[in-house]
Design an enzyme around this catalytic site. Structure first.
Site, short mmCIF file in Angstrom:
data_model
loop_
_atom_site.label_atom_id
_atom_site.label_comp_id
_atom_site.label_asym_id
_atom_site.label_seq_id
_atom_site.Cartn_x
_atom_site.Cartn_y
_atom_site.Cartn_z
N CYS A 180 -4.12 0.44 6.21
CA CYS A 180 -4.08 -0.33 4.97
C CYS A 180 -2.70 -0.34 4.32
O CYS A 180 -2.52 -0.86 3.23
CB CYS A 180 -5.13 0.18 3.98
SG CYS A 180 -4.85 1.87 3.46
N ARG A 219 11.80 6.26 0.46
CA ARG A 219 11.88 4.82 0.69
C ARG A 219 12.70 4.11 -0.39
O ARG A 219 13.20 3.01 -0.18
CB ARG A 219 10.48 4.21 0.75
CG ARG A 219 9.74 4.33 -0.57
CD ARG A 219 8.29 4.21 -0.36
NE ARG A 219 7.88 2.82 -0.46
CZ ARG A 219 6.62 2.45 -0.60
NH1 ARG A 219 5.66 3.36 -0.63
NH2 ARG A 219 6.30 1.20 -0.71
N ARG A 265 -7.28 0.12 -5.09
CA ARG A 265 -6.42 1.15 -5.66
C ARG A 265 -6.85 1.42 -7.10
O ARG A 265 -6.36 0.78 -8.04
CB ARG A 265 -4.96 0.71 -5.64
CG ARG A 265 -4.35 0.55 -4.26
CD ARG A 265 -2.90 0.11 -4.37
NE ARG A 265 -2.11 0.41 -3.19
CZ ARG A 265 -1.74 -0.49 -2.28
NH1 ARG A 265 -2.08 -1.75 -2.42
NH2 ARG A 265 -1.01 -0.12 -1.24
N HIS A 301 6.63 -9.74 -12.27
CA HIS A 301 5.48 -10.63 -12.46
C HIS A 301 5.78 -12.05 -12.00
O HIS A 301 4.93 -12.71 -11.41
CB HIS A 301 5.08 -10.65 -13.93
CG HIS A 301 4.53 -9.33 -14.37
ND1 HIS A 301 3.87 -8.50 -13.52
CD2 HIS A 301 4.55 -8.72 -15.57
CE1 HIS A 301 3.49 -7.43 -14.16
NE2 HIS A 301 3.90 -7.53 -15.42
N GLU A 355 -1.88 9.85 5.50
CA GLU A 355 -0.58 9.53 4.91
C GLU A 355 0.43 10.65 5.08
O GLU A 355 1.60 10.50 4.72
CB GLU A 355 -0.74 9.27 3.40
CG GLU A 355 -1.69 8.16 3.08
CD GLU A 355 -1.81 7.91 1.59
OE1 GLU A 355 -1.14 7.00 1.10
OE2 GLU A 355 -2.57 8.63 0.91
N ASN A 377 2.64 3.19 4.16
CA ASN A 377 3.67 3.15 3.12
C ASN A 377 4.17 4.56 2.85
O ASN A 377 5.37 4.81 2.73
CB ASN A 377 3.12 2.57 1.81
CG ASN A 377 2.57 1.17 2.00
OD1 ASN A 377 2.80 0.55 3.03
ND2 ASN A 377 1.83 0.68 1.02
N ASP A 378 3.24 5.50 2.76
CA ASP A 378 3.63 6.89 2.57
C ASP A 378 3.93 7.59 3.88
O ASP A 378 4.89 8.35 3.98
CB ASP A 378 2.54 7.66 1.81
CG ASP A 378 2.65 7.41 0.32
OD1 ASP A 378 3.75 7.55 -0.21
OD2 ASP A 378 1.63 7.04 -0.30
N ARG A 403 -10.77 3.66 -3.13
CA ARG A 403 -9.96 4.86 -3.02
C ARG A 403 -9.99 5.58 -4.36
O ARG A 403 -9.78 4.96 -5.41
CB ARG A 403 -8.52 4.50 -2.66
CG ARG A 403 -7.68 5.77 -2.52
CD ARG A 403 -6.30 5.46 -2.01
NE ARG A 403 -5.48 4.83 -3.03
CZ ARG A 403 -4.25 4.37 -2.79
NH1 ARG A 403 -3.73 4.44 -1.60
NH2 ARG A 403 -3.56 3.82 -3.76
C1 PEP Z 1 0.00 3.74 1.75
O1 PEP Z 1 0.60 4.77 1.40
O2 PEP Z 1 0.23 3.14 2.81
C2 PEP Z 1 -1.03 3.15 0.88
C3 PEP Z 1 -1.77 2.14 1.28
O3 PEP Z 1 -1.17 3.68 -0.36
P1 PEP Z 1 -0.22 3.29 -1.59
O4 PEP Z 1 0.68 2.17 -1.15
O5 PEP Z 1 -1.13 2.91 -2.69
O6 PEP Z 1 0.49 4.59 -1.83
MG MG Z 2 -0.08 5.96 -0.28
#
Ligand code: PEP
Ligand code: MG
Length: 569
Positions: free
Chosen positions: A499, A462, A293, A186, A428, A451-452, A329
């Protein structure tokens, strides 16, 4: 020089103010009768809540609504009936209020800190903060008051609670150095919101840095320089000037469209996790929300939000966006995202298990509640629905069928709801990439979740330092996947956005322009930098960079090349 994790960009020069955690001394056994001790505890908890509400008010003005919500979680926890009940029972058994609270919170902290999930581990920090804050109320010990800190102060502490952060005046605090914490603590989130350079995870900072010593905090590289030489001070001052100049320059892009140098227009949207993020997204120059999210609405609470509560959250977000688009989402739990109020089964491989849309299709009762709330909110503005973790066409079809079912229910009940709602999917998984042509025929849009996707394409976790070198959006395999998805989506005429965090990596901007991406969705803090980066490229220049990058064979080569190209643009 000390080194830690760079968590909030910028350079700060100033004198150290050491915030030492005073040891709280209290007796283990209560001196009063049980009812009097219970009452003492009740009053302290109430005083804590009042103080926290005042802190929230201050944060709302200095950092913004979403950051003030961090304290909301503390407030909620302090009123949690099971916590209060357990403390009461220990008091009845003879413990003092301080010791009883310590024991109960200690149990939670142990459980939360053992979790493999970052968000749950962060809750351990929250419980620790809450416990000490109520103990201070019980003992009448004042918290360090950073509001009195003079201009040019560098705060140094083992940890900084959200409550201490709430008192910070960003005009006076030049930098922050903490021994604990990480990128998502935080205190780090708040430092970024306040624009104060910060480095955390600096081992021994509180013992190595003397009060009033002159130090330099490099929140971009993660360095803390003590007893700097005059030439070092000069060099850092120059870097500070350059950083501030860059920040001023990007302000120029605040109310501009997102245009490449050759005129192509892109959508530049924001990622949010609470309704309050919507107004901050617009203030930051965002053109709407590309990723809400919604799983955050389900976290830190005993029961999932009901249809009415979700409807109000979505309606509020739409209202705050004043006609701008909102992409919501649907619930994305599983993997690294836990929600104690939902039944998430323990799995051997949670990242390959019941995640995102898979979980929702197995728990239709929960999913239908969300779909009904979305259909009802859809009449109020430009709402789009996005499904996470899709890997087959059946998942998209089943979700659409449930949406129809929810609409039929609402109609039968005479409740207003929207007829057509655009339904898009997140890309993803490698399966979604490879079947993008078929998915594009039935999805209204794509949004790439790097990210995924990076983790799944590279088959690497990761979170594991053993394979962290593989986890990069600049891996040639990932770049080819991105190019293919954009191509296939655009061929079918649907928008394709991105995203994941990679959308804000300015080294990738020319590639994404060249591939034909239609939009970026990033955190509010990155909006202006991305708009400025897009404006630096013509389509022809971007194509040239993309051709050269895709011809390279290794991630290291791609990274070096794109870094150089971004520097020269
Ligand atoms: C992603 O996986 O890139 C994504 C935007 O979703 P999250 O980070 O919430 O898993
Ligand atoms: Mg994701």
């Amino acid at each position: 020089m000390l080194h830690g994790t760079a968590v909030s960009e910028g350079i700060g020069l100033g004198r150290v103010m050491l915030l030492e955690e005073s040891r709280l001394v209290y007796r283990e056994e209560r001196a009063n009768g049980a009812p009097a001790e219970r009452e003492r505890f009740r009053q302290a908890a109430e005083a804590y809540r009042q103080r926290t509400r005042a802190h929230m008010e201050r944060l709302r003005h200095s950092a913004g609504e979403e950051d003030a919500q961090i304290l909301e979680a503390h407030l909620e926890m302090s009123g949690d009936p099971s916590l209060l009940e357990q403390v009461g029972e220990l008091i009845d058994q003879g413990k003092s209020a301080e010791a009883a609270l310590q024991e109960v919170c200690g149990g939670y902290i142990q459980v939360f800190s053992a979790s493999g999930d970052e968000l749950t581990r962060r809750r351990a920090e929250d419980v620790q903060d809450l416990c000490r804050a109520i103990q201070r109320e019980l003992l009448g010990v004042e918290e360090a008051d950073v509001r009195q800190a003079p201009k040019g102060t560098v705060l140094v502490a083992k940890e900084l609670s959200a409550a201490v952060m709430a008192g910070i005046d960003s005009d006076n605090i030049a930098g922050i150095v903490t021994e604990g914490g990480g990128m998502t603590s935080h205190s780090s989130i708040l430092a970024r919101a306040l624009g104060v350079p910060a480095v955390c995870g600096v081992e021994g900072a509180a013992s190595r840095l003397a009060s009033q010593a002159f130090v330099i905090v490099d929140g971009t590289r993660g360095d803390v320089i003590f007893t700097p030489k005059p030439e070092e001070i000069e060099a850092y001052q120059r870097r500070q000037d350059a950083f501030l100049e860059k920040r001023r320059r990007v302000r120029y892009f605040l109310h501009k469209k997102t245009l490449a140098k050759s005129g192509e227009e892109f959508k530049l949207l924001c990622n949010i996790s609470m309704p309050s993020g919507a107004s901050r997204a617009l203030e930051a120059g965002g053109e709407g929300v590309g990723l809400f999210r919604t799983e955050y609405l389900f976290m830190n609470r005993p029961h999932p939000p009901c249809e009415e509560e979700q409807y109000r959250a979505y309606a509020q977000t739409l209202r705050d966006l004043k006609g701008r688009p909102l992409t919501i989402r649907t619930l994305d739990v599983g993997g690294d995202k836990e929600a104690a109020c939902l039944e998430l089964a323990r799995e051997e491989n949670p990242f390959l298990g019941l995640r995102g849309i898979r979980w929702c299709l197995k728990h239709r009762d929960v999913f239908l509640v969300q779909l009904r709330a979305l259909l009802r909110a859809g009449v109020l503005g430009d709402l789009r629905v996005m499904l996470p973790m899709v890997s087959t066409l059946e998942e998209l079809r089943e979700a659409r069928a449930l949406l129809d079912q929810a609409r039929a229910q609402l109609k039968a009940e005479g409740l207003p709801c929207v007829g057509g709602l655009p339904v898009g999917i997140m890309i993803e998984t490698p399966a979604a990439v490879l079947s993008a042509a078929a998915l594009a025929r039935e999805a209204d849009f794509f949004s790439i979740g790097t990210n995924d996707l990076v983790g799944y394409v590279m088959a690497c976790d990761r979170g594991s330092p053993q394979v962290s070198g593989l986890y990069s959006p600049m891996q040639p395999a990932v770049l080819h996947a991105l190019r293919e998805v954009v191509r296939l989506g655009r061929e079918r005429g649907i928008p394709v956005g991105l995203c994941g965090e990679a959308a804000a990596d300015l080294r990738l901007t020319p590639l994404l322009i060249s591939f034909g991406l239609t939009g970026f969705s990033v955190s509010a803090a990155s909006v202006l930098a991305v708009r400025a980066a897009v404006a630096r490229w013509t389509k022809a220049e971007a194509d040239q960079v993309a051709r050269a990058a895709l011809a390279l064979g290794t991630e290291a080569e791609v990274r070096a090349y794109l870094g150089q190209a971004a520097g020269e643009a």
